[in-house]
Design a protein around this motif. Structure first.
Motif, short mmCIF file in Angstrom:
data_model
loop_
_atom_site.label_atom_id
_atom_site.label_comp_id
_atom_site.label_asym_id
_atom_site.label_seq_id
_atom_site.Cartn_x
_atom_site.Cartn_y
_atom_site.Cartn_z
N MET A 4 45.94 -78.98 19.91
CA MET A 4 44.95 -78.79 18.84
C MET A 4 44.60 -80.14 18.20
O MET A 4 43.42 -80.41 17.94
CB MET A 4 45.48 -77.85 17.76
CG MET A 4 45.49 -76.41 18.14
SD MET A 4 43.83 -75.71 18.10
CE MET A 4 44.23 -73.99 18.34
N GLN B 116 42.50 -82.28 20.70
CA GLN B 116 41.14 -81.76 20.80
C GLN B 116 40.37 -82.00 19.50
O GLN B 116 39.18 -82.31 19.53
CB GLN B 116 41.14 -80.26 21.14
CG GLN B 116 39.76 -79.66 21.32
CD GLN B 116 38.97 -80.31 22.44
OE1 GLN B 116 39.53 -80.73 23.44
NE2 GLN B 116 37.67 -80.39 22.27
N SER B 117 41.04 -81.89 18.36
CA SER B 117 40.39 -82.13 17.07
C SER B 117 39.91 -83.57 16.94
O SER B 117 38.82 -83.82 16.41
CB SER B 117 41.35 -81.79 15.92
OG SER B 117 41.67 -80.42 15.92
N LEU C 105 37.07 -76.04 19.07
CA LEU C 105 38.46 -75.74 19.43
C LEU C 105 38.59 -74.47 20.28
O LEU C 105 39.70 -74.00 20.52
CB LEU C 105 39.31 -75.59 18.16
CG LEU C 105 39.43 -76.83 17.29
CD1 LEU C 105 40.26 -76.54 16.05
CD2 LEU C 105 40.04 -77.99 18.07
N ASN D 232 41.32 -74.04 22.95
CA ASN D 232 42.71 -74.22 22.53
C ASN D 232 43.13 -72.97 21.77
O ASN D 232 42.50 -72.59 20.78
CB ASN D 232 42.85 -75.46 21.65
CG ASN D 232 42.62 -76.72 22.43
OD1 ASN D 232 41.50 -77.01 22.83
ND2 ASN D 232 43.67 -77.46 22.67
N TYR E 241 43.96 -69.56 12.77
CA TYR E 241 43.03 -70.68 12.81
C TYR E 241 42.53 -71.17 11.45
O TYR E 241 42.01 -72.27 11.37
CB TYR E 241 41.81 -70.40 13.70
CG TYR E 241 42.17 -70.25 15.14
CD1 TYR E 241 42.25 -71.35 15.98
CD2 TYR E 241 42.44 -69.01 15.67
CE1 TYR E 241 42.59 -71.22 17.31
CE2 TYR E 241 42.77 -68.86 17.01
CZ TYR E 241 42.84 -69.97 17.82
OH TYR E 241 43.18 -69.83 19.13
N VAL F 124 41.12 -79.78 10.08
CA VAL F 124 40.14 -80.62 10.78
C VAL F 124 39.07 -81.09 9.80
O VAL F 124 38.70 -82.28 9.79
CB VAL F 124 39.51 -79.86 11.98
CG1 VAL F 124 38.39 -80.67 12.61
CG2 VAL F 124 40.58 -79.54 13.02
#
Length: 167
Positions: free
Chosen positions: A105, A108-109, A128, A131, A138, A145
């Motif tokens: 996470m 990817q963030s 996201l 993921n 979430y 994020v």
């Protein structure tokens, strides 16, 4: 086959089987166990790393495909004892529960924020999508994020800020 890669700033040259997945190479030969194996089918994103600056699911890349590449893992983000802003935001916003998806996470963030430094909640959720988290629902991840995006923008000089962004 012999490959040479740079992982978290250190160069490695190793012999690998042509069928070795990058995730297995990173964990078993390089010792980067923060890159976790979640599914081996590229569905969960837990194994996400940066390959030449782009996030990839390392279970979908062969180690030989990474020859001559620059790879950043979750272990390579903190500098001089300071967490990366996204790592810090995940901590500050309680954006983890079991922690299994967290490395992927975060990686990817970071990629998402590179492409979109001021994402809406919808843009974060879309960024996201690949993921999976089975614990938090979430909301705290999205909040983290967006918090990281704000902190990064606030730390930038006006000349570094993207056009149209607000601090």
């Amino acid at each position: 086959m012999r490959i040479t890669v740079t992982v978290d700033g250190t160069s490695y040259t190793d012999d690998v089987e042509p069928r070795t997945l990058l995730v297995h190479y990173l964990r078993e030969q390089v010792g980067k166990t923060g890159t976790v194996i979640g599914c081996d089918t590229s569905n969960c994103g837990a194994c996400t790393v940066h390959l030449n600056g782009q996030s990839v699911k390392s279970c979908s890349v062969l180690a030989v495909q990474a020859d001559a590449a620059d790879i950043t893992t979750i272990e390579g983000l903190a500098k001089d004892g300071q967490l990366h802003p996204v790592q810090q935001a995940f901590h500050d916003n309680h954006a983890l529960q079991c922690g299994y998806c967290t490395p992927g996470m975060i990686m990817q963030s970071i990629d998402l924020l590179t492409e979109n430094p001021d994402p809406s909640e919808e843009a974060v959720r879309h960024g996201l999508e690949g993921n999976l988290c089975r614990c938090t629902g979430y909301q705290n991840i999205v909040r983290a994020v967006q918090d990281a995006a704000g902190k990064v923008r606030a730390a930038q000089t006006p000349a570094e800020q993207p056009a149209g962004s607000q601090s």
